[in-house]
Write an enzyme that holds these catalytic residues in place. Sequence first.
Site, PDB file in Angstrom:
ATOM      1  N   GLU A  38      10.058   2.255  10.696  1.00 46.85           N
ATOM      2  CA  GLU A  38      10.923   3.430  10.819  1.00 46.85           C
ATOM      3  C   GLU A  38       9.991   4.632  10.823  1.00 46.85           C
ATOM      4  O   GLU A  38       9.218   4.820   9.878  1.00 46.85           O
ATOM      5  CB  GLU A  38      11.919   3.492   9.656  1.00 46.85           C
ATOM      6  CG  GLU A  38      12.940   2.357   9.680  1.00 46.85           C
ATOM      7  CD  GLU A  38      13.773   2.320  10.952  1.00 46.85           C
ATOM      8  OE1 GLU A  38      13.938   3.369  11.605  1.00 46.85           O
ATOM      9  OE2 GLU A  38      14.239   1.226  11.330  1.00 46.85           O
ATOM     10  N   CYS A  54      13.228  12.334   6.631  1.00 49.28           N
ATOM     11  CA  CYS A  54      13.020  11.945   8.026  1.00 49.28           C
ATOM     12  C   CYS A  54      14.215  12.374   8.862  1.00 49.28           C
ATOM     13  O   CYS A  54      14.090  12.580  10.064  1.00 49.28           O
ATOM     14  CB  CYS A  54      12.812  10.452   8.118  1.00 49.28           C
ATOM     15  SG  CYS A  54      13.866   9.570   6.978  1.00 49.28           S
ATOM     16  N   LYS A  73       0.860  -1.185   0.000  1.00 50.61           N
ATOM     17  CA  LYS A  73       0.000   0.000   0.000  1.00 50.61           C
ATOM     18  C   LYS A  73       0.899   1.239   0.000  1.00 50.61           C
ATOM     19  O   LYS A  73       1.480   1.617   1.017  1.00 50.61           O
ATOM     20  CB  LYS A  73      -0.902   0.030   1.236  1.00 50.61           C
ATOM     21  CG  LYS A  73      -2.078   0.958   1.014  1.00 50.61           C
ATOM     22  CD  LYS A  73      -2.522   1.707   2.234  1.00 50.61           C
ATOM     23  CE  LYS A  73      -1.692   2.874   2.579  1.00 50.61           C
ATOM     24  NZ  LYS A  73      -1.578   3.948   1.575  1.00 50.61           N
ATOM     25  N   GLY A  85       6.891   5.668   8.087  1.00 49.73           N
ATOM     26  CA  GLY A  85       5.901   6.745   8.102  1.00 49.73           C
ATOM     27  C   GLY A  85       5.885   7.352   9.486  1.00 49.73           C
ATOM     28  O   GLY A  85       6.882   7.278  10.218  1.00 49.73           O
ATOM     29  N   SER A  86       4.750   7.894   9.869  1.00 51.01           N
ATOM     30  CA  SER A  86       4.723   8.623  11.135  1.00 51.01           C
ATOM     31  C   SER A  86       4.620   7.666  12.332  1.00 51.01           C
ATOM     32  O   SER A  86       4.117   6.539  12.215  1.00 51.01           O
ATOM     33  CB  SER A  86       3.555   9.605  11.141  1.00 51.01           C
ATOM     34  OG  SER A  86       2.354   8.891  11.063  1.00 51.01           O
ATOM     35  N   THR A  87       5.039   8.163  13.466  1.00 46.69           N
ATOM     36  CA  THR A  87       4.983   7.395  14.714  1.00 46.69           C
ATOM     37  C   THR A  87       3.533   7.031  15.048  1.00 46.69           C
ATOM     38  O   THR A  87       3.237   5.905  15.440  1.00 46.69           O
ATOM     39  CB  THR A  87       5.611   8.243  15.847  1.00 46.69           C
ATOM     40  OG1 THR A  87       6.977   8.473  15.489  1.00 46.69           O
ATOM     41  CG2 THR A  87       5.540   7.553  17.190  1.00 46.69           C
ATOM     42  N   GLU A 108       7.469  17.167  15.774  1.00 44.54           N
ATOM     43  CA  GLU A 108       7.883  16.966  14.381  1.00 44.54           C
ATOM     44  C   GLU A 108       6.976  17.784  13.465  1.00 44.54           C
ATOM     45  O   GLU A 108       5.750  17.711  13.574  1.00 44.54           O
ATOM     46  CB  GLU A 108       7.785  15.487  13.981  1.00 44.54           C
ATOM     47  CG  GLU A 108       8.277  15.258  12.556  1.00 44.54           C
ATOM     48  CD  GLU A 108       8.205  13.806  12.080  1.00 44.54           C
ATOM     49  OE1 GLU A 108       7.148  13.169  12.253  1.00 44.54           O
ATOM     50  OE2 GLU A 108       9.212  13.332  11.532  1.00 44.54           O
TER      51      GLU A 108
HETATM   52  P1  NAD Z   1       2.094   8.622   7.316  1.00 41.32           P
HETATM   53  O1  NAD Z   1       2.200   7.915   8.621  1.00 41.32           O
HETATM   54  O2  NAD Z   1       1.041   9.658   7.177  1.00 41.32           O
HETATM   55  O3  NAD Z   1       1.846   7.578   6.172  1.00 41.32           O
HETATM   56  C1  NAD Z   1       2.701   6.475   5.956  1.00 41.32           C
HETATM   57  C2  NAD Z   1       1.906   5.380   5.281  1.00 41.32           C
HETATM   58  O4  NAD Z   1       0.959   4.852   6.220  1.00 41.32           O
HETATM   59  C3  NAD Z   1       1.092   5.864   4.075  1.00 41.32           C
HETATM   60  O5  NAD Z   1       1.114   4.878   3.070  1.00 41.32           O
HETATM   61  C4  NAD Z   1      -0.299   6.004   4.670  1.00 41.32           C
HETATM   62  O6  NAD Z   1      -1.324   5.945   3.705  1.00 41.32           O
HETATM   63  C5  NAD Z   1      -0.306   4.799   5.598  1.00 41.32           C
HETATM   64  N1  NAD Z   1      -1.350   4.814   6.631  1.00 41.32           N
HETATM   65  C6  NAD Z   1      -1.798   5.874   7.338  1.00 41.32           C
HETATM   66  N2  NAD Z   1      -2.762   5.453   8.189  1.00 41.32           N
HETATM   67  C7  NAD Z   1      -2.904   4.112   8.020  1.00 41.32           C
HETATM   68  C8  NAD Z   1      -3.746   3.108   8.582  1.00 41.32           C
HETATM   69  N3  NAD Z   1      -4.642   3.403   9.526  1.00 41.32           N
HETATM   70  N4  NAD Z   1      -3.615   1.833   8.151  1.00 41.32           N
HETATM   71  C9  NAD Z   1      -2.711   1.518   7.194  1.00 41.32           C
HETATM   72  N5  NAD Z   1      -1.909   2.430   6.614  1.00 41.32           N
HETATM   73  C10 NAD Z   1      -2.000   3.708   7.023  1.00 41.32           C
HETATM   74  O7  NAD Z   1       3.556   9.228   6.976  1.00 41.32           O
HETATM   75  P2  NAD Z   1       3.984  10.116   5.698  1.00 41.32           P
HETATM   76  O8  NAD Z   1       3.380  11.485   5.839  1.00 41.32           O
HETATM   77  O9  NAD Z   1       3.798   9.376   4.421  1.00 41.32           O
HETATM   78  O10 NAD Z   1       5.556  10.221   5.924  1.00 41.32           O
HETATM   79  C11 NAD Z   1       6.100  11.144   6.805  1.00 41.32           C
HETATM   80  C12 NAD Z   1       6.492  10.480   8.109  1.00 41.32           C
HETATM   81  O11 NAD Z   1       7.362   9.396   7.832  1.00 41.32           O
HETATM   82  C13 NAD Z   1       7.266  11.395   9.027  1.00 41.32           C
HETATM   83  O12 NAD Z   1       6.808  11.208  10.349  1.00 41.32           O
HETATM   84  C14 NAD Z   1       8.707  10.914   8.892  1.00 41.32           C
HETATM   85  O13 NAD Z   1       9.518  11.169  10.003  1.00 41.32           O
HETATM   86  C15 NAD Z   1       8.511   9.452   8.664  1.00 41.32           C
HETATM   87  N6  NAD Z   1       9.649   8.860   7.969  1.00 41.32           N
HETATM   88  C16 NAD Z   1      10.530   8.144   8.721  1.00 41.32           C
HETATM   89  C17 NAD Z   1      11.629   7.558   8.119  1.00 41.32           C
HETATM   90  C18 NAD Z   1      12.611   6.764   8.932  1.00 41.32           C
HETATM   91  O14 NAD Z   1      13.464   6.111   8.360  1.00 41.32           O
HETATM   92  N7  NAD Z   1      12.520   6.800  10.248  1.00 41.32           N
HETATM   93  C19 NAD Z   1      11.814   7.673   6.739  1.00 41.32           C
HETATM   94  C20 NAD Z   1      10.877   8.395   5.991  1.00 41.32           C
HETATM   95  C21 NAD Z   1       9.781   8.981   6.631  1.00 41.32           C
END
Ligand code: NAD
Length: 544
Positions: free
Chosen positions: A294, A328, A213, A266-268, A426
């Site tokens: 991550e 990130c 996804k 993605g996000s925490t 963040e």
């Molecule tokens: P996000 O959490 O909004 O989305 C990440 C993914 O999760 C997307 O595909 C989103 O559609 C999916 N998602 C959201 N809610 C969901 C649910 N209920 N069920 C299943 N999937 C769901 O994050 P984003 O805005 O795409 O990315 C930014 C975040 O990612 C920032 O917090 C950043 O720090 C983090 N990030 C971390 C690293 C790392 O290596 N630590 C690398 C890149 C990005």
Amino acid sequence: MSNAFYKVPTPQNETILNYAPGSAERAELKATLEKMTAETIEIPLIIGGREVKTGNLADCVMPHNHKKVVARYHQADASHVAQAIEAAAEAWKTWSEMPWQERAGVFLKAAELLAGPYRQVLNAATMMSQGKTCFQAEIDSACELIDFLRFNTAYMTEIYQDQPLYSPAPTWNRSEHRALEGFIFAITPFNFTAIAANLCASPAMMGNVVLWKPSDTAVYSGYHIMKLWHEAGLPDGVINFIPGPPQEIGAAALNHRDLAGVHFTGSTKTFQYLWKSIGDNIENYRSYPRLVGETGGKDFIFAHESSDVQALAVAMVRGAFEFSGQKCSAASRAYVPSTIWPEVKKRVGAMMAELTMGDVSDFSNFMGAVIDQRSFDKCSAYIAHAREAADAEIAFGGDTDGSTGFFVQPTVIETTNPHYKSMCEEIFGPILTVYPYDPAKLDETLELCDSTSPYALTGAIFGRDRGDLVKMADRLKHAAGNFYINDKPTGAVVGQQPFGGGRASGTNDKAGSRLNLLKWTSARSIKENFVPPHQHPYPHMLDS
Ligand code: NAD
């Protein structure tokens, strides 16, 4: 095919092309951008190799020109998740049994295709849909992804070579590294095309099958990655592409008994939700799902009074504002001794005055727009808060303009409060908050840096004296999974600085390393006895 233990080619980092005026890569990328921008494509789901059109369409737009629709994509619902799980289960039967050399061959071929004919297609897609400049796209969708594929095949062979140290006669002990039973759910972010591809590729490389996804704002580059896998010879159904509403897709996949793992970036907040859902459902799975995530960060630069002020200022500007602060690893808070801050501030301000922002197809721009309206609103709110706050002020930048694209000017907030909102939370945009500290309070300020946010992703320290550097590095030992000394906290390279953070920043399984791949295999320990005993009593049971 022979089962000989072939060696994969020794990996090397892909050379970064520079796109200077007159270069062949610049001409090729410009032509590719022009061609791709002229079209609006239709993106289907890809399930078991089949294109599925659901009719429930959404748009992919350019962040720097949000009226420009580059693609319309079909969205999956729970029924398509069920189809994808079935297709994956079918593919598992042969893929999980495929000799590892053949799996490596698929991903090594993908790396070569990406280094060649796919390079500018993926770069253009990443520029168009995620708003990266040509250089930021090159280091992500070309070089980092090529590196992930080449290095991971090498790490995979190290894992398979890892065998028990000892087999006392008359036995032979072996380890067999099997694919996990079920499917891996790869949930990927918008900000790195390479991360999105790798979250699918690394489990697949280890013999697993994947439901992917992608982020709503990176479906366009994701679709081109699917084409790359297909051309590289990945069998149908090994990676299934199901963009669409996260909650519905998430719930359908997470509730399935065959969920074998989640590979997330993605996000925490999202990862914590996924973890909780899996915990709530734990009795219903066939095995304990492996969870690799991550997540967020509040990455810091911490300067000692002895810092090289020019190097510090460059690290702050590059570390905070490249790709509009949406890495990130981007620096988003800085602790600078009050004695050197006036000089550092002057230099940061002078550099920021030269940062150009705009359409990324104009190669003279340093940065583009932030990803979407939500991010634009979030950045704008932090800037508005700083304008009103008694304990913070805008030192540089602060303009926003959402009329054509989601543009947020690089911004420095200066605060007298180390717990000021934008020092702790963040933002994920081009906003750096600086807390000038009293150098006589180095120890207290190191403690503040360590404890101010729940995250521990990246951090950098600056200074000259080795004793001071050692003290700072020790005090901040758990504050970052990727730690830099006299360098900006961004730009980790596969094979050089494996990437990942601790605390609320993730499970620290280090993308692009053996540690990560170990999550996607389940070892079977095999003991063979060449001369099994024929008597049941043990010696202590015999008559004296
Ligand atoms: P996000 O959490 O909004 O989305 C990440 C993914 O999760 C997307 O595909 C989103 O559609 C999916 N998602 C959201 N809610 C969901 C649910 N209920 N069920 C299943 N999937 C769901 O994050 P984003 O805005 O795409 O990315 C930014 C975040 O990612 C920032 O917090 C950043 O720090 C983090 N990030 C971390 C690293 C790392 O290596 N630590 C690398 C890149 C990005």
